[in-house]
Design a protein around this motif. Structure first.
Motif, PDB file in Angstrom:
ATOM      1  N   GLY A 105       0.815  -1.215   0.000  1.00 57.27           N
ATOM      2  CA  GLY A 105       0.000   0.000   0.000  1.00 57.27           C
ATOM      3  C   GLY A 105       0.845   1.259   0.000  1.00 57.27           C
ATOM      4  O   GLY A 105       0.582   2.204  -0.741  1.00 57.27           O
ATOM      5  N   TYR A 106       1.887   1.284   0.815  1.00 55.30           N
ATOM      6  CA  TYR A 106       2.768   2.457   0.876  1.00 55.30           C
ATOM      7  C   TYR A 106       3.550   2.614  -0.422  1.00 55.30           C
ATOM      8  O   TYR A 106       3.652   3.712  -0.973  1.00 55.30           O
ATOM      9  CB  TYR A 106       3.730   2.360   2.066  1.00 55.30           C
ATOM     10  CG  TYR A 106       4.591   3.592   2.207  1.00 55.30           C
ATOM     11  CD1 TYR A 106       4.116   4.695   2.897  1.00 55.30           C
ATOM     12  CD2 TYR A 106       5.848   3.664   1.628  1.00 55.30           C
ATOM     13  CE1 TYR A 106       4.875   5.838   3.023  1.00 55.30           C
ATOM     14  CE2 TYR A 106       6.618   4.798   1.735  1.00 55.30           C
ATOM     15  CZ  TYR A 106       6.134   5.888   2.435  1.00 55.30           C
ATOM     16  OH  TYR A 106       6.892   7.027   2.544  1.00 55.30           O
ATOM     17  N   GLY A 144      -1.354  10.484  10.852  1.00 54.00           N
ATOM     18  CA  GLY A 144      -0.042  11.081  10.611  1.00 54.00           C
ATOM     19  C   GLY A 144       0.968  10.156   9.976  1.00 54.00           C
ATOM     20  O   GLY A 144       2.116  10.552   9.756  1.00 54.00           O
ATOM     21  N   ALA A 145       0.597   8.939   9.665  1.00 56.00           N
ATOM     22  CA  ALA A 145       1.539   7.963   9.133  1.00 56.00           C
ATOM     23  C   ALA A 145       2.075   8.337   7.754  1.00 56.00           C
ATOM     24  O   ALA A 145       3.142   7.882   7.364  1.00 56.00           O
ATOM     25  CB  ALA A 145       0.904   6.573   9.089  1.00 56.00           C
ATOM     26  N   LEU A 195       4.999  11.972   3.125  1.00 56.34           N
ATOM     27  CA  LEU A 195       4.527  12.062   1.742  1.00 56.34           C
ATOM     28  C   LEU A 195       3.645  13.294   1.557  1.00 56.34           C
ATOM     29  O   LEU A 195       3.695  13.950   0.516  1.00 56.34           O
ATOM     30  CB  LEU A 195       3.754  10.804   1.339  1.00 56.34           C
ATOM     31  CG  LEU A 195       4.558   9.525   1.164  1.00 56.34           C
ATOM     32  CD1 LEU A 195       3.643   8.354   0.810  1.00 56.34           C
ATOM     33  CD2 LEU A 195       5.632   9.697   0.088  1.00 56.34           C
ATOM     34  N   GLN A 196       2.851  13.626   2.565  1.00 55.17           N
ATOM     35  CA  GLN A 196       1.984  14.807   2.507  1.00 55.17           C
ATOM     36  C   GLN A 196       2.815  16.066   2.330  1.00 55.17           C
ATOM     37  O   GLN A 196       2.474  16.945   1.528  1.00 55.17           O
ATOM     38  CB  GLN A 196       1.151  14.908   3.782  1.00 55.17           C
ATOM     39  CG  GLN A 196       0.106  16.000   3.734  1.00 55.17           C
ATOM     40  CD  GLN A 196      -1.096  15.574   2.913  1.00 55.17           C
ATOM     41  OE1 GLN A 196      -1.766  14.627   3.292  1.00 55.17           O
ATOM     42  NE2 GLN A 196      -1.359  16.247   1.824  1.00 55.17           N
ATOM     43  N   ALA A 197       3.918  16.162   3.071  1.00 58.93           N
ATOM     44  CA  ALA A 197       4.789  17.334   2.969  1.00 58.93           C
ATOM     45  C   ALA A 197       5.414  17.435   1.574  1.00 58.93           C
ATOM     46  O   ALA A 197       5.587  18.539   1.044  1.00 58.93           O
ATOM     47  CB  ALA A 197       5.875  17.262   4.038  1.00 58.93           C
ATOM     48  N   GLN A 198       5.716  16.301   0.993  1.00 61.95           N
ATOM     49  CA  GLN A 198       6.366  16.282  -0.317  1.00 61.95           C
ATOM     50  C   GLN A 198       5.382  16.532  -1.465  1.00 61.95           C
ATOM     51  O   GLN A 198       5.710  17.221  -2.419  1.00 61.95           O
ATOM     52  CB  GLN A 198       7.073  14.946  -0.526  1.00 61.95           C
ATOM     53  CG  GLN A 198       7.909  14.872  -1.774  1.00 61.95           C
ATOM     54  CD  GLN A 198       8.728  13.590  -1.848  1.00 61.95           C
ATOM     55  OE1 GLN A 198       8.723  12.766  -0.942  1.00 61.95           O
ATOM     56  NE2 GLN A 198       9.430  13.434  -2.942  1.00 61.95           N
ATOM     57  N   TYR A 199       4.169  15.985  -1.375  1.00 61.71           N
ATOM     58  CA  TYR A 199       3.237  16.030  -2.501  1.00 61.71           C
ATOM     59  C   TYR A 199       2.014  16.923  -2.283  1.00 61.71           C
ATOM     60  O   TYR A 199       1.203  17.078  -3.187  1.00 61.71           O
ATOM     61  CB  TYR A 199       2.807  14.610  -2.870  1.00 61.71           C
ATOM     62  CG  TYR A 199       3.970  13.791  -3.371  1.00 61.71           C
ATOM     63  CD1 TYR A 199       4.464  13.973  -4.654  1.00 61.71           C
ATOM     64  CD2 TYR A 199       4.583  12.850  -2.561  1.00 61.71           C
ATOM     65  CE1 TYR A 199       5.540  13.244  -5.120  1.00 61.71           C
ATOM     66  CE2 TYR A 199       5.666  12.111  -3.015  1.00 61.71           C
ATOM     67  CZ  TYR A 199       6.135  12.319  -4.285  1.00 61.71           C
ATOM     68  OH  TYR A 199       7.218  11.596  -4.746  1.00 61.71           O
ATOM     69  N   GLY A 200       1.879  17.453  -1.088  1.00 59.05           N
ATOM     70  CA  GLY A 200       0.830  18.428  -0.808  1.00 59.05           C
ATOM     71  C   GLY A 200      -0.579  17.924  -1.079  1.00 59.05           C
ATOM     72  O   GLY A 200      -0.947  16.817  -0.667  1.00 59.05           O
ATOM     73  N   SER A 201      -1.345  18.727  -1.797  1.00 58.56           N
ATOM     74  CA  SER A 201      -2.763  18.435  -1.994  1.00 58.56           C
ATOM     75  C   SER A 201      -3.025  17.240  -2.905  1.00 58.56           C
ATOM     76  O   SER A 201      -4.170  16.806  -3.025  1.00 58.56           O
ATOM     77  CB  SER A 201      -3.478  19.669  -2.554  1.00 58.56           C
ATOM     78  OG  SER A 201      -2.975  19.971  -3.848  1.00 58.56           O
ATOM     79  N   ALA A 248      -6.898   9.933   5.325  1.00 59.35           N
ATOM     80  CA  ALA A 248      -7.890   9.861   6.389  1.00 59.35           C
ATOM     81  C   ALA A 248      -7.569   8.685   7.295  1.00 59.35           C
ATOM     82  O   ALA A 248      -7.126   7.633   6.835  1.00 59.35           O
ATOM     83  CB  ALA A 248      -9.288   9.682   5.806  1.00 59.35           C
ATOM     84  N   ASN A 249      -7.774   8.887   8.580  1.00 55.80           N
ATOM     85  CA  ASN A 249      -7.599   7.832   9.558  1.00 55.80           C
ATOM     86  C   ASN A 249      -8.865   6.984   9.554  1.00 55.80           C
ATOM     87  O   ASN A 249      -9.924   7.462   9.963  1.00 55.80           O
ATOM     88  CB  ASN A 249      -7.335   8.452  10.932  1.00 55.80           C
ATOM     89  CG  ASN A 249      -6.976   7.420  11.962  1.00 55.80           C
ATOM     90  OD1 ASN A 249      -6.545   6.335  11.634  1.00 55.80           O
ATOM     91  ND2 ASN A 249      -7.143   7.773  13.215  1.00 55.80           N
ATOM     92  N   LEU A 250      -8.776   5.753   9.062  1.00 58.66           N
ATOM     93  CA  LEU A 250      -9.946   4.905   8.902  1.00 58.66           C
ATOM     94  C   LEU A 250      -9.537   3.449   9.071  1.00 58.66           C
ATOM     95  O   LEU A 250      -8.702   2.955   8.344  1.00 58.66           O
ATOM     96  CB  LEU A 250     -10.549   5.129   7.509  1.00 58.66           C
ATOM     97  CG  LEU A 250     -11.751   4.311   7.114  1.00 58.66           C
ATOM     98  CD1 LEU A 250     -12.946   4.663   7.992  1.00 58.66           C
ATOM     99  CD2 LEU A 250     -12.093   4.585   5.658  1.00 58.66           C
TER     100      LEU A 250
END
Length: 73
Positions: free
Chosen positions: A14-15, A36-37, A41-47, A52-54
Protein backbone atom coordinates in the motif's frame (compact mmCIF):
# COMPACT_ATOMS: atom_id res chain seq x y z
CA UNK A 1 -3.66 12.61 -13.91
CA UNK A 2 -5.69 9.85 -12.28
CA UNK A 3 -7.08 9.66 -8.77
CA UNK A 4 -6.64 6.45 -6.78
CA UNK A 5 -8.25 5.24 -3.54
CA UNK A 6 -5.89 3.07 -1.48
CA UNK A 7 -6.73 1.45 1.82
CA UNK A 8 -3.92 0.37 4.13
CA UNK A 9 -1.53 2.89 2.60
CA UNK A 10 0.95 2.93 5.48
CA UNK A 11 2.73 -0.36 5.02
CA UNK A 12 4.14 -2.74 2.47
CA UNK A 13 2.46 -2.76 -0.92
CA UNK A 14 0.00 0.00 0.00
CA UNK A 15 2.77 2.46 0.88
CA UNK A 16 4.89 1.56 -2.15
CA UNK A 17 1.92 1.96 -4.49
CA UNK A 18 0.95 5.28 -2.92
CA UNK A 19 4.48 6.61 -3.28
CA UNK A 20 4.85 5.46 -6.90
CA UNK A 21 1.50 6.92 -7.95
CA UNK A 22 2.38 10.27 -6.40
CA UNK A 23 5.81 10.21 -8.04
CA UNK A 24 4.26 9.80 -11.48
CA UNK A 25 1.91 12.74 -10.90
CA UNK A 26 -1.37 11.07 -9.90
CA UNK A 27 -3.56 11.96 -6.91
CA UNK A 28 -4.13 9.50 -4.07
CA UNK A 29 -6.90 9.28 -1.48
CA UNK A 30 -5.36 7.07 1.19
CA UNK A 31 -6.70 5.54 4.37
CA UNK A 32 -4.53 4.65 7.34
CA UNK A 33 -5.09 3.20 10.79
CA UNK A 34 -2.44 5.50 12.28
CA UNK A 35 -3.01 9.24 12.09
CA UNK A 36 -0.04 11.08 10.61
CA UNK A 37 1.54 7.96 9.13
CA UNK A 38 1.79 9.58 5.70
CA UNK A 39 2.84 13.04 6.83
CA UNK A 40 6.23 12.76 5.08
CA UNK A 41 4.53 12.06 1.74
CA UNK A 42 1.98 14.81 2.51
CA UNK A 43 4.79 17.33 2.97
CA UNK A 44 6.37 16.28 -0.32
CA UNK A 45 3.24 16.03 -2.50
CA UNK A 46 0.83 18.43 -0.81
CA UNK A 47 -2.76 18.43 -1.99
CA UNK A 48 -2.21 15.49 -4.35
CA UNK A 49 -2.37 13.25 -1.26
CA UNK A 50 -5.59 13.16 0.76
CA UNK A 51 -5.35 11.00 3.86
CA UNK A 52 -7.89 9.86 6.39
CA UNK A 53 -7.60 7.83 9.56
CA UNK A 54 -9.95 4.91 8.90
CA UNK A 55 -9.82 1.38 10.28
CA UNK A 56 -11.58 -0.86 7.78
CA UNK A 57 -11.29 -3.85 10.11
CA UNK A 58 -14.19 -2.27 11.99
CA UNK A 59 -16.77 -2.54 9.19
CA UNK A 60 -19.46 -0.41 10.80
CA UNK A 61 -17.02 2.47 11.30
CA UNK A 62 -16.15 2.60 7.60
CA UNK A 63 -19.80 2.99 6.61
CA UNK A 64 -20.37 5.66 9.24
CA UNK A 65 -17.35 7.58 7.97
CA UNK A 66 -18.34 7.36 4.32
CA UNK A 67 -21.93 8.41 5.04
CA UNK A 68 -20.79 11.39 7.13
CA UNK A 69 -17.73 12.48 5.16
CA UNK A 70 -17.38 16.27 5.33
CA UNK A 71 -17.72 18.21 2.09
CA UNK A 72 -14.51 19.69 0.66
CA UNK A 73 -14.35 23.45 0.48
Amino acid sequence: MKTWFITGATGGLGYQLTEQLLQRGDRVAATTRRAGALDELQAQYGSRLWQANLDLTENHYSWIYLLNKPEES
